[in-house]
Design a protein around this motif. Structure first.
Motif, mmCIF file in Angstrom:
data_model
loop_
_atom_site.group_PDB
_atom_site.id
_atom_site.type_symbol
_atom_site.label_atom_id
_atom_site.label_comp_id
_atom_site.label_asym_id
_atom_site.label_seq_id
_atom_site.Cartn_x
_atom_site.Cartn_y
_atom_site.Cartn_z
ATOM 1 N N GLU A 275 6.221 -22.955 -15.449
ATOM 2 C CA GLU A 275 4.816 -22.558 -15.467
ATOM 3 C C GLU A 275 4.262 -22.550 -16.885
ATOM 4 O O GLU A 275 3.082 -22.863 -17.091
ATOM 5 N N VAL B 64 -2.668 -20.937 -12.944
ATOM 6 C CA VAL B 64 -1.204 -21.012 -13.016
ATOM 7 C C VAL B 64 -0.660 -19.610 -12.759
ATOM 8 O O VAL B 64 -1.090 -18.642 -13.398
ATOM 9 N N GLY B 65 0.285 -19.501 -11.848
ATOM 10 C CA GLY B 65 0.874 -18.200 -11.579
ATOM 11 C C GLY B 65 -0.103 -17.254 -10.920
ATOM 12 O O GLY B 65 -1.065 -17.659 -10.263
ATOM 13 N N THR C 241 1.117 -24.738 -18.153
ATOM 14 C CA THR C 241 -0.022 -24.139 -18.849
ATOM 15 C C THR C 241 -0.359 -24.923 -20.111
ATOM 16 O O THR C 241 -1.524 -25.252 -20.359
#
Length: 280
Positions: free
Chosen positions: A124, A211-212, A128
């Motif tokens: 991740e 993201v996440g 990013t």
């Protein structure tokens, strides 16, 4: 009723470069003008989220205007201090100036590790960085949008138009060619489609961020960079009236790619995490 906002209608107290060089702590060279340059706004946003105080700094030499954008040597002191001619630049104490988005992000992470704007997991975190680069890196969204602005203005302005010199200056700075200008809309559309797929996949997974499951640097960058094709209204972003048209998307291909979810995400990030109205 829409009001006329001048390039000089700033509210931030800016230090001169000479003043800033004498100060310790964090200084951000931003430029004293009412233009929401996405690199500038993302840099401000990162340090805002981190809660790191900073002094804002102008770009122009004494007796010159920041709104000259470095034309005719107006930024010689900036070049002397930072070794380059763009803003933003982040300078911490006597350390080397950070003039790229990734250096600025890493500085912020070092100065205030919490809240982190980078995921802990390698996959991740790499995603990013990659998505941020697609927005803020060379030939990314911001760079390509500038190329498109240059192309459209040089094609549309008469040879004796007073604004033509500015766009010629920008053309030299960004390595513009007619071919790169003609290709700008397709490249922008490809990037926007990738972000549309990303936000849709995250929403399908019940996640609010790109993201996440929490705010990261890419959310801040997206919120700031999408303003180059869809700026917020005057109440939230009181930008110079003379620049608003250039920050409005002229490309049907890009408009078709711009999912409403992406603009909703911009609004959510600003309303939840960043400063409103935008301050210049």
């Amino acid at each position: 009723m829409t009001r006329k906002i001048r390039l000089t209608d700033t509210v931030i107290d800016y230090l001169s470069i000479e003043e800033a060089r004498r100060r310790p702590g964090l200084r951000l060279v931003l430029g004293a003008y009412t233009v929401p340059g996405p690199w500038r706004e993302a840099c401000k946003g990162i340090f805002h989220v981190k809660g790191i105080p900073y002094a804002s700094v102008s770009t122009a030499d004494p007796g010159r205007a920041d709104g000259e954008f470095g034309m005719a040597g107006a930024d010689s002191q900036l070049r002397d201090w930072t070794g380059q001619s763009s803003a933003p630049v982040a300078i911490w104490n006597d350390e080397k100036p950070c003039s790229t988005w990734i250096e600025q992000l890493q500085l912020a992470e070092r100065l205030a590790p919490t809240p982190s704007l980078l995921p802990q997991g390698v996959d991740e975190r790499a995603l990013t960085f990659g998505l941020c680069h697609e927005l803020a890196g060379r030939d990314g969204f911001g760079w390509t949008r500038r190329i498109g602005m240059i192309h459209d203005n040089l094609a549309g302005l008469a040879d004796d138009h007073p604004s033509r010199a500015f766009w010629q200056h920008m053309a030299a700075k960004y390595g513009y060619t007619p071919d790169s200008g003609a290709a700008a809309s397709a490249r922008l559309a490809g990037i926007v489609r990738a972000f549309a797929r990303r936000i849709e996949a995250q929403r399908d997974a019940g996640r609010r961020y790109l993201v996440g499951d929490r705010l990261s640097a890419v959310d801040i960058h997206w919120a700031c960079f999408v303003g180059m094709i869809s700026p917020m209204d005057e109440e939230r972003c009181p930008m110079a009236s003379s620049f608003r048209a250039s920050y409005t998307n002229p490309y049907p291909e890009v408009q078709a790619a711009l999912s409403p979810l992406l603009l909703e995400h911009r609004d959510f990030v600003y309303e939840t995490h960043l400063e409103l109205p935008v301050r210049f």
